[in-house]
Write an enzyme that holds these catalytic residues in place. Structure first.
Site, mmCIF file in Angstrom:
data_model
loop_
_atom_site.group_PDB
_atom_site.id
_atom_site.type_symbol
_atom_site.label_atom_id
_atom_site.label_comp_id
_atom_site.label_asym_id
_atom_site.label_seq_id
_atom_site.Cartn_x
_atom_site.Cartn_y
_atom_site.Cartn_z
ATOM 1 N N GLY A 8 18.036 -7.543 1.665
ATOM 2 C CA GLY A 8 17.912 -8.718 2.517
ATOM 3 C C GLY A 8 17.608 -8.261 3.935
ATOM 4 O O GLY A 8 16.916 -7.265 4.137
ATOM 5 N N CYS A 9 18.141 -8.947 4.893
ATOM 6 C CA CYS A 9 17.938 -8.607 6.300
ATOM 7 C C CYS A 9 18.381 -7.171 6.563
ATOM 8 O O CYS A 9 19.528 -6.825 6.314
ATOM 9 C CB CYS A 9 18.746 -9.573 7.164
ATOM 10 S SG CYS A 9 18.871 -9.107 8.887
#
Length: 169
Positions: A8-9
């Site tokens: 993800g991020c």
């Protein structure tokens, strides 16, 4: 040695690895796509096929690849196929990039473990490592340079609820 994790991020998983004993260095960047030298803006807009990825340099005499995989699994939502928390789209989906058969074997073992334990297959792409393009300097050590913004991102994203996905068992 190096390990490549899309979780993800990249800001959100960077800290946990950066503060792990045996990890020498962590860099934010992009992997998995075919475009050479993608920009943050293009990756975020889902234009390149890349995922936000961290490159973890580690001392294998202090921490093993398997231990790094355990840390990864504990810090992502393995059963979210559309991204991670508030970050949606392909560039925020999970991937483990392997560089050799030993890493692939470790990945397969941990994926089997989670499939059996939770009776469903994790949404983690397992891919051979092709390339890593480092993100610009503003994305490196983000949590150290921007502690208030980082804390806000973690809270608003829902990542502050540790291992939320395990409660769905």
């Amino acid at each position: 040695m190096y390990a490549y994790f899309a979780g993800g991020c990249f800001w959100c998983i960077y800290k946990v690895f950066n503060e792990t004993k045996g990890v020498i260095n962590v860099r934010s960047g992009y992997s998995g796509g075919d475009e050479i030298n993608p920009s943050y803006e293009d990756v975020k807009k889902q234009l390149t096929g890349h995922r936000e990825t961290i490159k973890v340099e580690y001392n294998s005499n202090i921490i093993s690849y398997d231990e790094l995989l355990d840390i990864y699994m504990d810090n992502v939502d393995l059963y979210d196929d559309g991204g991670q928390y508030i970050d949606r789209g392909h560039s925020y989906t999970l991937a483990l990039y392997y560089s050799n058969d030993l890493e692939l074997n470790s990945i397969n073992n941990i994926m089997d473990k989670y499939t059996k334990e939770y009776n469903k297959k994790p949404y983690v792409s397992v891919e051979p490592f092709k390339s890593f393009y480092e993100a610009s300097q503003e994305h490196q050590d983000y949590y150290l340079k921007n502690p208030e913004a980082f804390s806000k991102e973690i809270i608003e994203s829902g990542r502050n609820i540790a291992c939320k996905w395990r409660k769905k068992k």
